[in-house]
Every structure is written in C-alpha cells, then in structure tokens.
Design an enzyme around this catalytic site. Structure first.
Site, PDB file in Angstrom:
ATOM      1  N   SER A 157       0.994  -1.079  -0.047  1.00  0.00           N
ATOM      2  CA  SER A 157      -0.112  -0.073   0.031  1.00  0.00           C
ATOM      3  C   SER A 157       0.858   1.185   0.049  1.00  0.00           C
ATOM      4  CB  SER A 157      -0.825  -0.015   1.208  1.00  0.00           C
ATOM      5  OG  SER A 157      -1.440   1.219   1.247  1.00  0.00           O
ATOM      6  N   TYR A 170      -2.283  -0.480  10.136  1.00  0.00           N
ATOM      7  CA  TYR A 170      -2.066  -0.869   9.084  1.00  0.00           C
ATOM      8  C   TYR A 170      -1.035  -0.509   8.252  1.00  0.00           C
ATOM      9  CZ  TYR A 170      -3.824  -1.313   3.926  1.00  0.00           C
ATOM     10  OH  TYR A 170      -4.152  -1.786   2.755  1.00  0.00           O
TER      11      TYR A 170
HETATM   12  P1  NDP Z   1     -11.492  -6.332   1.179  1.00  0.00           P
HETATM   13  O1  NDP Z   1     -11.640  -5.972   2.503  1.00  0.00           O
HETATM   14  O2  NDP Z   1     -12.270  -5.999   0.187  1.00  0.00           O
HETATM   15  O3  NDP Z   1     -11.211  -7.800   1.219  1.00  0.00           O
HETATM   16  C1  NDP Z   1     -10.103  -8.539   2.238  1.00  0.00           C
HETATM   17  C2  NDP Z   1     -10.071  -9.998   2.042  1.00  0.00           C
HETATM   18  O4  NDP Z   1      -9.257 -10.663   2.843  1.00  0.00           O
HETATM   19  C3  NDP Z   1     -11.365 -10.777   2.109  1.00  0.00           C
HETATM   20  O5  NDP Z   1     -11.599 -11.869   1.261  1.00  0.00           O
HETATM   21  C4  NDP Z   1     -11.144 -11.091   3.583  1.00  0.00           C
HETATM   22  O6  NDP Z   1     -11.883 -12.335   3.899  1.00  0.00           O
HETATM   23  C5  NDP Z   1      -9.861 -11.450   3.752  1.00  0.00           C
HETATM   24  N1  NDP Z   1      -9.477 -11.536   5.268  1.00  0.00           N
HETATM   25  C6  NDP Z   1      -9.425 -10.386   6.048  1.00  0.00           C
HETATM   26  N2  NDP Z   1      -9.190 -10.718   7.401  1.00  0.00           N
HETATM   27  C7  NDP Z   1      -8.965 -12.069   6.992  1.00  0.00           C
HETATM   28  C8  NDP Z   1      -8.609 -13.309   7.948  1.00  0.00           C
HETATM   29  N3  NDP Z   1      -8.438 -12.920   9.360  1.00  0.00           N
HETATM   30  N4  NDP Z   1      -8.136 -14.489   7.464  1.00  0.00           N
HETATM   31  C9  NDP Z   1      -8.552 -14.755   6.272  1.00  0.00           C
HETATM   32  N5  NDP Z   1      -8.975 -13.832   5.264  1.00  0.00           N
HETATM   33  C10 NDP Z   1      -9.118 -12.509   5.744  1.00  0.00           C
HETATM   34  O7  NDP Z   1     -10.102  -5.664   0.782  1.00  0.00           O
HETATM   35  P2  NDP Z   1      -9.386  -5.256  -0.742  1.00  0.00           P
HETATM   36  O8  NDP Z   1      -9.869  -6.333  -1.507  1.00  0.00           O
HETATM   37  O9  NDP Z   1      -9.686  -3.827  -0.778  1.00  0.00           O
HETATM   38  O10 NDP Z   1      -7.703  -5.537  -0.298  1.00  0.00           O
HETATM   39  C11 NDP Z   1      -6.965  -6.492  -0.780  1.00  0.00           C
HETATM   40  C12 NDP Z   1      -5.572  -6.217  -0.840  1.00  0.00           C
HETATM   41  O11 NDP Z   1      -5.144  -4.990  -1.311  1.00  0.00           O
HETATM   42  C13 NDP Z   1      -5.187  -5.974   0.867  1.00  0.00           C
HETATM   43  O12 NDP Z   1      -3.875  -6.359   1.182  1.00  0.00           O
HETATM   44  C14 NDP Z   1      -5.351  -4.361   1.005  1.00  0.00           C
HETATM   45  O13 NDP Z   1      -4.380  -4.142   2.181  1.00  0.00           O
HETATM   46  C15 NDP Z   1      -4.572  -4.088  -0.424  1.00  0.00           C
HETATM   47  N6  NDP Z   1      -4.984  -2.652  -0.947  1.00  0.00           N
HETATM   48  C16 NDP Z   1      -6.218  -2.290  -1.098  1.00  0.00           C
HETATM   49  C17 NDP Z   1      -6.377  -0.924  -1.641  1.00  0.00           C
HETATM   50  C18 NDP Z   1      -7.722  -0.407  -1.961  1.00  0.00           C
HETATM   51  O14 NDP Z   1      -7.927   0.653  -2.218  1.00  0.00           O
HETATM   52  N7  NDP Z   1      -8.751  -1.428  -1.953  1.00  0.00           N
HETATM   53  C19 NDP Z   1      -5.383  -0.073  -1.677  1.00  0.00           C
HETATM   54  C20 NDP Z   1      -4.195  -0.561  -1.273  1.00  0.00           C
HETATM   55  C21 NDP Z   1      -3.851  -1.804  -0.813  1.00  0.00           C
HETATM   56  P3  NDP Z   1     -13.786 -12.338   4.165  1.00  0.00           P
HETATM   57  O15 NDP Z   1     -14.428 -12.781   2.788  1.00  0.00           O
HETATM   58  O16 NDP Z   1     -13.557 -13.631   5.275  1.00  0.00           O
HETATM   59  O17 NDP Z   1     -14.117 -11.267   4.865  1.00  0.00           O
END
Ligand code: NDP
Length: 252
Positions: A157, A170
């Site tokens: 990020s 984070y």
């Molecule tokens: P979301 O919050 O939309 O999705 C996160 C995913 O991670 C979900 O599938 C969730 O599972 C899973 N997850 C969270 N906690 C756990 C856990 N304890 N065990 C297993 N799985 C878990 O996030 P994004 O799609 O936006 O983000 C994806 C990546 O991109 C992340 O690493 C984020 O930091 C990074 N990112 C995103 C940005 C953005 O603007 N969206 C910008 C910069 C970086 P569940 O389905 O069970 O909830």
C-alpha cells in the site's frame, strides 16, 4: 507514459496446469484475481475466512466451466503451525508443487492516532497482515521451490512506504510486508527461480476502501478488474524480471 504491462492481455491458457493460491479470495481484489487466474487456466486455491464467500466464487468459476478451484477456509487471525503443515502436505500430495502464493488478505483495523492505537487490535492486525503471511510462506516455500518458475506475491500500500497520520497498525503492517518481500527476494535471488515482488493496488473500489474513505464516491475509483493486467504480468513469464520490488498497479 504507458508501461509494458498496462494493457497486458495474455492468452487464456497462460496459466494452464498452474496451481496458484490466493489469500483473501472471497471478496474484493482477491476475488477478481482468483477468477481472472482461473480464466487463464489456473487451478486456484481459494483461501479465505468466510466459507460462503469462497463457495459463491467456486460456483462462479464452475459456472464458467473453468478449471475446478479448491476451497481452503482459513482464519489468518488464528492460523496455527499445524494448519500450515496440513495445507502444505495437502498441496504436496495432490500437486507436488505450488506455482504461486499470493498474499492478498489484509485487515484495515481502526484509523486512529498511533498514540491511542489499541494494542490488542495491533496484535491482531500484525497476526493477519504479517505473521500469517510469514507462516504460510515458510510452510509453502518447499512447494514454490519445486515449481518451474514460482511466484511469491505480497500486497502493499502507499502507506507501506510513506507513513501517514491515523493509518496506525495497517501502515506499520505494510512497511513490514515490504521488508518481508525484500528479504525473501534477496534470500532467493541466486538459489532459485522463485520471483518475489509486491503490488500496491492503489485506490480501488472495494469494501476496505469504502471503510477507509466513507465519504468518497466509489464510482470514481478503479475497479479490481482494472488492476488485473498488472497482476497477470507479475505472475506470468513476462514479469520474470520483477524481483524484490513493489509495483504500483495504478502508476501516477
Ligand atoms: P477487502 O476488505 O475488500 O477484502 C479483504 C479480503 O481479505 C477478504 O476476502 C477477507 O475475507 C480477507 N481477510 C480479512 N481478514 C482475514 C482473516 N483474518 N483471515 C482470512 N482472510 C481474511 O480488501 P481489498 O480487496 O480492498 O484489499 C486486498 C488487498 O489490497 C489488501 O492487502 C489491502 O491491504 C490491499 N490494498 C487495497 C487497496 C484498496 O484501495 N482497496 C489499496 C491498497 C492496498 P472475508 O471474505 O472472510 O471477509
């Protein structure tokens, strides 16, 4: 300036026969990535916390008559060494190798001043965003080393390179992710074909982004599908020169 990967559209059989594991596959970027990899021939191991999210993705992949994925429910907040060993043994027995491990799952945690950041929440965030990624990588490394051209992909990020007020645990977890990626890249550089890198997705229309910026109009943001050329490039032979670096999927 247009970069080589920005309009990358590989053939639909690019990952045929590849075994690729995506964490956080149930929603957001991880869901789109899993579907995209399946559409390019991969058997995707769908790893995530919420079974129903994984099952609906499984159904979508099967409805499109793509290679059958595997569902791997894992709560990274509770990930144990025994679970890592079980996952590794199961993949070893079924496939003998792993072509890609994509660490995508993350939690956002509270956006609050570091001085007041709750330590128990910090521990949980570091467990999911950092410690679980290290544990899974350690457990699956022997299988990545067995792949012809393994890929280890982390998700960073912009707050993992430049600290920003109120991004707390984070932001710290993403600095740690960048460090972990660089260390693995350096350690693997001369002894394996495994390429290690991170992608910074940039502002993307997902639930995490909506939680971080509730007043923002999501319609103005890129969708996860618009990031896919960058991921496809990183994971295919075309991106084999990327090693030890973080790529901005939405370059300025
Ligand atoms: P979301 O919050 O939309 O999705 C996160 C995913 O991670 C979900 O599938 C969730 O599972 C899973 N997850 C969270 N906690 C756990 C856990 N304890 N065990 C297993 N799985 C878990 O996030 P994004 O799609 O936006 O983000 C994806 C990546 O991109 C992340 O690493 C984020 O930091 C990074 N990112 C995103 C940005 C953005 O603007 N969206 C910008 C910069 C970086 P569940 O389905 O069970 O909830």
């Amino acid at each position: 300036m247009s970069l080589a990967w920005q309009h990358f559209q590989p053939a639909s059989d690019t990952f045929q026969g590849n075994i690729m594991m995506v964490t956080g596959a149930g929603r957001g970027i991880g869901r789109e990535l899993s579907l995209t990899l399946a559409r390019h021939g991969a058997r995707v191991i769908l790893c995530g916390r919420t079974q129903k999210h994984l099952e609906s993705l499984y159904d979508q992949i099967m409805a499109e008559q793509l290679p059958e994925p595997l569902i791997l429910p894992l709560d990274l907040n509770k990930l144990s060494q025994a679970e890592c060993d079980q996952v590794s043994q199961a993949i070893e027995q079924q496939f003998g190798h792993l072509d890609a491990l994509i660490h995508n799952a993350s939690e956002l945690g509270p956006l609050t001043s570091l001085s007041n950041y709750p330590i128990s929440t910090y521990d949980q965030l570091m467990q999911v965003n950092v410690r679980a990624a290290l544990m899974l990588t350690q457990g699956l490394m022997p299988l990545l080393l067995q792949a012809k051209s393994g890929r280890l992909l982390f998700t960073s990020s912009s707050v993992g390179r430049q600290g920003r007020a109120f991004w707390g645990g984070y932001s710290i977890s993403k600095f740690a992710t960048e460090g972990m990626m660089q260390i693995f890249a350096d350690e693997l550089e001369n002894i394996s074909q495994v390429r290690v890198m991170a992608i910074n997705p940039g502002a993307t229309r997902t639930e995490m982004r909506a939680r971080a910026y509730p007043a923002e109009n999501p319609g103005q943001l890129k969708t996860p599908s618009e990031l896919m050329p960058c991921y496809l490039y990183a994971l295919s032979a075309a991106g084999s020169q990327w090693h030890g670096q973080t790529i901005d999927a939405q370059p300025r």
